[in-house]
Design a protein around this motif. Structure first.
Motif, PDB file in Angstrom:
ATOM      1  N   GLU A 198       0.800  -1.143  -0.040  1.00 17.71           N
ATOM      2  CA  GLU A 198       0.070  -0.052   0.065  1.00 17.71           C
ATOM      3  C   GLU A 198       0.950   1.211   0.013  1.00 17.71           C
ATOM      4  N   VAL A 199       0.703   2.102  -0.694  1.00 18.40           N
ATOM      5  CA  VAL A 199       1.565   3.251  -0.920  1.00 18.40           C
ATOM      6  C   VAL A 199       0.583   4.485  -0.688  1.00 18.40           C
ATOM      7  N   GLN A 200       1.209   5.353   0.237  1.00 16.36           N
ATOM      8  CA  GLN A 200       0.272   6.684   0.620  1.00 16.36           C
ATOM      9  C   GLN A 200       1.219   7.582   0.427  1.00 16.36           C
ATOM     10  N   LEU A 201       0.540   8.685  -0.113  1.00 14.48           N
ATOM     11  CA  LEU A 201       1.041  10.048  -0.386  1.00 14.48           C
ATOM     12  C   LEU A 201       0.384  11.200   0.335  1.00 14.48           C
ATOM     13  N   THR A 202       1.065  12.246   1.110  1.00 13.29           N
ATOM     14  CA  THR A 202       0.357  13.165   1.819  1.00 13.29           C
ATOM     15  C   THR A 202       0.937  14.260   1.240  1.00 13.29           C
ATOM     16  N   VAL A 203       0.231  15.297   0.814  1.00 18.05           N
ATOM     17  CA  VAL A 203       0.453  16.218   0.072  1.00 18.05           C
ATOM     18  C   VAL A 203       0.032  17.656   0.767  1.00 18.05           C
ATOM     19  N   THR A 233      10.454   7.603  -1.746  1.00 11.23           N
ATOM     20  CA  THR A 233      10.847   6.613  -0.846  1.00 11.23           C
ATOM     21  C   THR A 233      11.974   5.676  -1.562  1.00 11.23           C
ATOM     22  N   PHE A 234      12.744   4.981  -0.795  1.00 16.25           N
ATOM     23  CA  PHE A 234      13.592   3.828  -1.475  1.00 16.25           C
ATOM     24  C   PHE A 234      13.241   2.546  -0.755  1.00 16.25           C
ATOM     25  N   ILE A 235      13.110   1.487  -1.597  1.00 18.77           N
ATOM     26  CA  ILE A 235      13.079   0.204  -0.954  1.00 18.77           C
ATOM     27  C   ILE A 235      14.136  -0.683  -1.681  1.00 18.77           C
ATOM     28  N   ALA A 236      15.059  -1.021  -0.568  1.00 23.00           N
ATOM     29  CA  ALA A 236      16.152  -1.906  -0.986  1.00 23.00           C
ATOM     30  C   ALA A 236      15.800  -3.539  -1.032  1.00 23.00           C
ATOM     31  N   GLY A 268       5.738   7.426  -9.674  1.00 28.35           N
ATOM     32  CA  GLY A 268       6.543   6.699 -10.790  1.00 28.35           C
ATOM     33  C   GLY A 268       7.146   5.663  -9.949  1.00 28.35           C
ATOM     34  N   ILE A 269       7.598   4.389 -10.487  1.00 29.93           N
ATOM     35  CA  ILE A 269       8.452   3.288  -9.906  1.00 29.93           C
ATOM     36  C   ILE A 269       9.459   2.945 -10.745  1.00 29.93           C
ATOM     37  N   PHE A 270      10.847   3.283 -10.171  1.00 29.98           N
ATOM     38  CA  PHE A 270      12.022   3.135 -10.777  1.00 29.98           C
ATOM     39  C   PHE A 270      12.914   1.994 -10.250  1.00 29.98           C
ATOM     40  N   ASP A 271      13.685   1.426 -11.175  1.00 33.09           N
ATOM     41  CA  ASP A 271      14.848   0.547 -10.740  1.00 33.09           C
ATOM     42  C   ASP A 271      15.972   1.299 -10.243  1.00 33.09           C
ATOM     43  N   GLN A 272      17.117   0.106  -9.951  1.00 38.26           N
ATOM     44  CA  GLN A 272      18.108   1.009  -9.526  1.00 38.26           C
ATOM     45  C   GLN A 272      18.921   1.731 -10.636  1.00 38.26           C
ATOM     46  N   ASN A 273      18.529   1.543 -11.834  1.00 36.25           N
ATOM     47  CA  ASN A 273      19.298   1.967 -12.848  1.00 36.25           C
ATOM     48  C   ASN A 273      18.124   3.428 -13.330  1.00 36.25           C
ATOM     49  N   ASN A 333       1.726  -4.047  -6.775  1.00 31.11           N
ATOM     50  CA  ASN A 333       2.580  -5.387  -6.534  1.00 31.11           C
ATOM     51  C   ASN A 333       4.054  -5.006  -7.000  1.00 31.11           C
ATOM     52  N   LEU A 334       4.914  -5.275  -6.264  1.00 34.82           N
ATOM     53  CA  LEU A 334       6.537  -5.117  -6.333  1.00 34.82           C
ATOM     54  C   LEU A 334       7.263  -6.250  -6.093  1.00 34.82           C
ATOM     55  N   PRO A 335       7.304  -6.937  -7.094  1.00 37.30           N
ATOM     56  CA  PRO A 335       8.222  -8.407  -7.086  1.00 37.30           C
ATOM     57  C   PRO A 335       9.505  -7.864  -6.772  1.00 37.30           C
ATOM     58  N   PHE A 336      10.430  -9.135  -6.283  1.00 37.54           N
ATOM     59  CA  PHE A 336      11.765  -8.602  -5.984  1.00 37.54           C
ATOM     60  C   PHE A 336      12.501  -8.442  -7.110  1.00 37.54           C
ATOM     61  N   ARG A 337      13.360  -7.209  -7.025  1.00 37.15           N
ATOM     62  CA  ARG A 337      14.206  -6.581  -8.038  1.00 37.15           C
ATOM     63  C   ARG A 337      15.527  -6.413  -7.731  1.00 37.15           C
ATOM     64  N   ALA A 338      16.433  -6.946  -8.100  1.00 36.68           N
ATOM     65  CA  ALA A 338      17.785  -6.428  -7.659  1.00 36.68           C
ATOM     66  C   ALA A 338      17.894  -5.145  -7.821  1.00 36.68           C
ATOM     67  N   GLY A 339      18.626  -4.727  -6.765  1.00 37.16           N
ATOM     68  CA  GLY A 339      18.775  -3.192  -6.351  1.00 37.16           C
ATOM     69  C   GLY A 339      17.528  -2.438  -5.667  1.00 37.16           C
ATOM     70  N   GLY A 340      16.151  -3.037  -5.530  1.00 39.20           N
ATOM     71  CA  GLY A 340      15.219  -2.531  -5.098  1.00 39.20           C
ATOM     72  C   GLY A 340      14.594  -1.253  -6.266  1.00 39.20           C
ATOM     73  N   TYR A 341      13.790  -0.394  -5.321  1.00 39.32           N
ATOM     74  CA  TYR A 341      12.843   0.363  -6.150  1.00 39.32           C
ATOM     75  C   TYR A 341      12.997   1.734  -5.457  1.00 39.32           C
ATOM     76  N   GLN A 342      12.675   2.791  -6.256  1.00 42.66           N
ATOM     77  CA  GLN A 342      12.507   4.023  -5.695  1.00 42.66           C
ATOM     78  C   GLN A 342      11.208   4.646  -6.302  1.00 42.66           C
ATOM     79  N   LEU A 343      10.220   5.000  -5.431  1.00 43.92           N
ATOM     80  CA  LEU A 343       9.170   5.644  -5.670  1.00 43.92           C
ATOM     81  C   LEU A 343       9.143   6.831  -5.666  1.00 43.92           C
TER      82      LEU A 343
END
Length: 342
Positions: A46-51, A156-159, A71-76, A120-130
């Motif tokens: 669950e992603v929560q944004l407060t503005v 936020t960063f998810i390792a 936006g959902i981004f990988d380690q690159n 849904n954020l399956p395991f990804r090498a390097g994690g994600y940045q939202l």
């Protein structure tokens, strides 16, 4: 306004000024915010944004986004997903001061809203940045350069470890005061809670900048890395964000302290990093805005005779200022409960 007798050049000039004003005001409202996540299991989050937006100085047409795009981004720093969050509700936050004899000027107004959704954020090498990206900040901010063209990025960063262990990000418990008094101490608990029991480390950090007046809500969100706001150095930087006694944060407790010495609006950035077994597994960034000003003082002034011998009826005049309620205690020993709210 009637343009019927106005020369064409004057018409164009007035129109140009009008358009410039609209352009400069159309997106000015961002006060701050944060982006957090909660693990629901089975790679679902669950992603929560407060503005927060300014509802006094900002253009009334610069409303909250509906929807907000994450936006959902990988380690690159490559975009691997998007999340659209609907606008749920919004509310106005009342500015509060701890001292009941002080009051806040009427030009302080902040609204907030919360967006929430799942991904849904399956395991990804390097994690994600939202990341959520939105322009623009108030033109009246003093401690950054060209604030009108400085947007905001809440991220936020998810390792990898956080993904494996179904981690939930740390969440700040309270929003800082909207208004603080010049030359009065700030002592604010800016701590966060972490349901996983990870070690939390707090720091002042430079807010991220994103979006532009031409594209205030980029869709899709621009790729990281994001620019930082530029401090109005040497007067303001991470070592002195407010003027006066510098703003500091306790890295272990998150307690903010300072004595602001300049009136105005100031952007503040706070980061909280989560560590598990010595490894950084997540980071949440928040930025907010301090309004520093002269606090109004409620003063009690009663004009009454110092000596009176004629009779037992005393006439006095209430010249108190800035109070919206009264309670009179007459201290009559024959009637100890004698009071009045007139």
């Amino acid at each position: 306004m009637n343009f019927s007798n106005t020369p064409i050049l004057k018409k164009l000039g007035l129109f140009a000024v009008f358009m410039v004003c609209l352009t400069s005001l159309k997106a000015t409202h961002i006060v701050g915010g944060s982006l957090t996540y909660t693990c629901l299991g089975n790679d679902n989050y669950e992603v929560q944004l407060t503005v927060y937006r300014d509802c006094f100085y900002a253009n009334p047409l610069a409303l909250f986004d509906d929807p907000a795009y994450i936006g959902i981004f990988d380690q690159n720093n490559i975009l691997v997903g998007n999340l659209q969050l609907p606008l749920l509700d919004q509310d106005t936050i009342p500015p509060v001061l701890n001292d009941p004899c002080l009051f806040v000027p009427s030009d302080v107004c902040v609204e907030t809203t919360t967006y929430r959704g799942t991904i849904n954020l399956p395991f990804r090498a390097g994690g994600y940045q939202l990341a959520y990206e939105r322009c623009c900040r108030n033109e009246t901010i003093l401690n950054i350069v060209d604030p009108l063209n400085a947007g905001a990025v809440f991220s936020t960063f998810i390792a990898e470890t956080a993904l494996r262990d179904c981690n939930t990000s740390a969440k700040f418990t309270e929003w800082p005061p909207l208004f603080v008094c010049i030359n009065e101490p700030i002592d604010w608990d800016h701590s966060a809670v972490d349901v996983d029991g990870d070690s939390l480390v707090y720091s002042l950090c430079t807010p991220l900048s994103g979006g532009s007046q031409a594209s205030p809500q980029p869709v899709p969100t621009n790729n990281p890395p994001y620019d930082h706001v530029v401090w109005n150095d040497p007067a303001y930087n991470l070592d002195n964000l407010l003027g006066g006694d510098p703003l500091t944060i306790d890295s272990r407790t998150g307690r903010l302290t300072a004595v602001p010495g300049v009136m105005g609006q100031f952007v503040i950035g706070v980061c909280v990093s989560e560590y598990r077994n010595g490894e950084k597994i997540s980071e949440t960034r928040r930025d907010f805005q301090y309004n520093v000003g002269e606090c109004g003082m409620v003063e009690s002034t009663i004009v009454a005779p110092q000596v009176q011998c004629e009779d037992l009826s005393v006439t006095f005049t209430n010249q108190s200022q800035n109070a919206d309620g009264y309670r009179w205690n007459f201290n009559d020993s024959n009637n100890p409960g004698a009071t009045s709210t007139l």
